[in-house]
Motif scaffolding. Structure first.
Motif, mmCIF file in Angstrom:
data_model
loop_
_atom_site.group_PDB
_atom_site.id
_atom_site.type_symbol
_atom_site.label_atom_id
_atom_site.label_comp_id
_atom_site.label_asym_id
_atom_site.label_seq_id
_atom_site.Cartn_x
_atom_site.Cartn_y
_atom_site.Cartn_z
ATOM 1 N N ILE A 105 0.764 -1.203 0.224
ATOM 2 C CA ILE A 105 -0.122 -0.461 -0.012
ATOM 3 C C ILE A 105 0.772 1.319 -0.272
ATOM 4 C CG2 ILE A 105 -2.138 0.935 0.892
ATOM 5 C CD1 ILE A 105 -2.349 -1.095 3.075
ATOM 6 N N HIS A 106 0.674 2.092 -0.988
ATOM 7 C CA HIS A 106 1.083 3.528 -0.946
ATOM 8 C C HIS A 106 0.622 4.462 -0.834
ATOM 9 C CE1 HIS A 106 4.270 6.050 -3.393
ATOM 10 N NE2 HIS A 106 3.442 7.338 -3.075
ATOM 11 N N VAL A 107 1.246 5.344 0.143
ATOM 12 C CA VAL A 107 0.620 6.166 0.648
ATOM 13 C C VAL A 107 0.952 7.580 0.042
ATOM 14 C CG1 VAL A 107 -0.677 7.052 3.299
ATOM 15 C CG2 VAL A 107 -1.019 4.520 2.190
ATOM 16 N N GLU A 108 0.405 8.653 0.311
ATOM 17 C CA GLU A 108 1.022 10.284 -0.575
ATOM 18 C C GLU A 108 0.772 10.734 0.494
ATOM 19 O OE1 GLU A 108 2.921 11.378 -2.826
ATOM 20 O OE2 GLU A 108 3.676 9.433 -3.162
ATOM 21 N N GLY A 109 0.966 10.799 2.148
ATOM 22 C CA GLY A 109 0.779 11.933 2.929
ATOM 23 C C GLY A 109 -0.234 10.550 4.124
ATOM 24 N N TYR A 110 0.655 11.659 5.208
ATOM 25 C CA TYR A 110 0.136 10.183 6.926
ATOM 26 C C TYR A 110 -1.331 11.311 7.253
ATOM 27 C CZ TYR A 110 -1.234 15.104 9.748
ATOM 28 O OH TYR A 110 -2.144 15.879 10.044
ATOM 29 N N TYR A 111 -2.093 11.703 6.526
ATOM 30 C CA TYR A 111 -3.360 12.037 6.587
ATOM 31 C C TYR A 111 -4.551 11.235 6.195
ATOM 32 C CZ TYR A 111 -2.598 15.453 3.103
ATOM 33 O OH TYR A 111 -1.244 15.452 1.417
ATOM 34 N N ILE A 122 -0.762 -5.981 5.070
ATOM 35 C CA ILE A 122 0.286 -5.979 4.232
ATOM 36 C C ILE A 122 1.381 -4.601 4.058
ATOM 37 C CG2 ILE A 122 -0.536 -7.582 2.250
ATOM 38 C CD1 ILE A 122 -1.743 -5.160 0.927
ATOM 39 N N PRO A 123 2.351 -5.017 3.825
ATOM 40 C CA PRO A 123 3.533 -3.858 4.488
ATOM 41 C C PRO A 123 2.636 -2.157 3.306
ATOM 42 C CG PRO A 123 4.957 -5.121 2.884
ATOM 43 C CD PRO A 123 3.091 -6.075 2.920
ATOM 44 N N VAL A 124 3.613 -0.528 4.362
ATOM 45 C CA VAL A 124 2.939 0.215 4.082
ATOM 46 C C VAL A 124 3.565 1.302 3.914
ATOM 47 C CG1 VAL A 124 1.480 2.230 5.271
ATOM 48 C CG2 VAL A 124 0.303 -0.922 5.175
ATOM 49 N N LEU A 125 3.726 1.795 3.085
ATOM 50 C CA LEU A 125 4.705 2.670 2.618
ATOM 51 C C LEU A 125 4.250 4.192 2.702
ATOM 52 C CD1 LEU A 125 7.769 2.879 0.694
ATOM 53 C CD2 LEU A 125 6.772 2.839 -0.848
ATOM 54 N N LEU A 126 4.768 4.347 3.325
ATOM 55 C CA LEU A 126 3.992 6.275 3.902
ATOM 56 C C LEU A 126 5.271 7.253 3.281
ATOM 57 C CD1 LEU A 126 2.003 8.217 4.708
ATOM 58 C CD2 LEU A 126 2.805 7.901 7.127
ATOM 59 N N VAL A 127 4.777 8.117 2.074
ATOM 60 C CA VAL A 127 5.222 9.138 1.534
ATOM 61 C C VAL A 127 5.089 10.249 1.817
ATOM 62 C CG1 VAL A 127 6.481 10.719 -0.121
ATOM 63 C CG2 VAL A 127 6.025 8.026 -0.754
ATOM 64 N N GLU A 128 6.244 11.316 2.672
ATOM 65 C CA GLU A 128 5.941 12.405 3.768
ATOM 66 C C GLU A 128 6.702 13.549 2.385
ATOM 67 O OE1 GLU A 128 3.246 12.745 5.255
ATOM 68 O OE2 GLU A 128 4.738 12.089 7.682
ATOM 69 N N HIS A 129 5.960 14.827 1.983
ATOM 70 C CA HIS A 129 6.421 14.998 1.060
ATOM 71 C C HIS A 129 6.849 16.817 1.659
ATOM 72 C CE1 HIS A 129 3.749 14.937 -2.593
ATOM 73 N NE2 HIS A 129 3.433 13.351 -1.831
ATOM 74 N N ASN A 130 6.058 16.343 3.442
ATOM 75 C CA ASN A 130 6.813 17.619 4.382
ATOM 76 C C ASN A 130 6.403 17.259 5.275
ATOM 77 O OD1 ASN A 130 6.300 19.463 1.766
ATOM 78 N ND2 ASN A 130 4.017 19.855 2.469
#
Length: 382
Positions: A105-111, A122-130
């Motif tokens: 699971i690819h998530v763009e932003g903690y919110y 399953i694995p969660v990839l969290l991308v934080e732009h800021n």
């Protein structure tokens, strides 16, 4: 590989740094992997018109209207989480995870983590732009009214709390700058984290055969020194930056370069930005299909951001275009300027104005800065 990809908007058209980053990811990953895109968006009516532009990259695309939820059970959350609620999205994502196998699971932003089950299998990839809490801290420092200071301070504390919670829930976190990675490690030493910076497309260089003179004439008027600011005006920090530059810095520039023109380009300029054109030397354009000619025509590109984090795509584009750039420290975050002095940094009004004036009037100095920008751009990842 099958990827469930969560975003806070449809990544098309790529008229903001975040959308462009996500579009580039999806267009590349979609060639080899199955992407199930779920977008919880505040601009649903507009985004739905562009779904067809991404269908060739995705196995499925689902848009959900983001709703601001101020019910009592959401009182513990910062507004950024409240603004991205959607019971429909949460239910659909839960159903999808129960009935479809995904590798990640690819998530763009903690919110957006609120839409996942508490413990996904399953694995969660969290991308934080800021690091979003730090943006609220910047807003506290800029606020001039006590009520605003109090509001942003509460948002800072709530955001810090929930960012840390969701970082720990993710299998792996990704930041765009080493500075953000260092701060996240200090706040949560045991999270799995890696920096993967934004890059540039070295094949999309500015067309040297384009007629810069005719372009400049159509934009800012014949033989006028020109300054360019690019920003998606749906994003509040870009509004603040444009107003800050137009109202405080640009008047100082005009004292030394009275025929200078300022061009503000970006999606959805609000009334307060459009009204800047009362000054006949400021022009405002909404969304444009291509920035190539605008970068080509500009003498100086500015990034006067006072609120922000991560790497600014607008700065990467200007570097790739080989422009003389003047930026605040916030606008230059994430860049390694120790080898190439490719961006001139100024955080005070008078200093910022003086550096823009120098590039406008001294063609040799501007040329040297342009070469520094091109040299640095050549080292950036694709």
């Amino acid at each position: 590989m099958r990827i469930l990809f969560l975003t806070a908007h449809l990544p098309f058209p790529p008229f903001s740094g975040g959308r462009r980053r996500e579009f580039e990811l999806i267009s590349r990953l979609g060639k080899d992997f199955e992407i199930y895109l779920c977008s919880i968006t505040k601009t649903w009516e507009t985004d739905r018109m562009y779904i067809s532009n991404l269908l060739c990259y995705c196995a499925s695309i689902n848009l959900f209207k983001a709703v601001f939820n101020d019910n009592k059970q959401y009182a513990i959350y910062p507004d950024q989480i409240k603004r991205h609620t959607s019971e429909e999205a949460s239910s659909y994502i839960s159903f999808l995870l129960k009935n479809t196998f995904f590798d990640v699971i690819h998530v763009e932003g903690y919110y957006l983590m609120q839409h996942l089950p508490m413990k996904p299998e399953i694995p969660v990839l969290l991308v934080e732009h800021n690091i979003e809490c730090l943006l609220n801290l910047q807003r506290v420092k800029l606020a001039t009214i006590q009520q605003d200071k109090s509001y942003y301070w509460r948002e800072y504390l709530d955001t810090l709390k929930w960012e840390r919670i969701f970082w720990k829930r993710a299998t792996k976190c990704v930041t765009l700058t080493t500075e953000d990675e260092s701060i996240m490690r200090q706040l949560e030493p045991h999270i799995n984290i890696r920096t993967i910076p934004n890059g540039i497309d070295h094949h999309k260089m500015i067309d040297e055969a384009a007629s810069s003179n005719s372009c400049k004439n159509s934009i800012v008027g014949a033989r006028c020194p020109s300054i360019l600011f690019v920003g998606n005006f749906l994003y509040e920090p870009n509004i603040d930056a444009a107003l800050y530059f137009s109202q405080l810095i640009f008047p100082l520039i005009l004292k030394d370069v009275p025929n200078a023109k300022l061009l503000l380009i970006g999606n959805a300029p609000p009334l307060e930005i459009c009204s800047l054109t009362l000054n006949k030397q400021i022009k405002v354009s909404g969304y444009v299909d291509s920035l190539t000619h605008f970068y080509k025509a500009a003498d100086v590109v500015v990034c006067p951001l006072r609120i922000g984090g991560g790497v600014k795509v607008k700065v990467l584009e200007a570097l790739n275009a080989g422009k003389a750039i003047v930026s605040t420290s916030i606008g230059a975050q994430g860049l390694d300027l120790s080898t190439y002095r490719a961006v001139t940094v100024a955080d005070e009004v008078a200093d910022f104005a003086e550096k823009v004036v120098r590039f406008l009037l001294d063609h040799q100095e501007r040329y040297r800065q342009e070469q520094e920008a091109l040299a640095y751009a050549s080292t950036l990842p694709t």
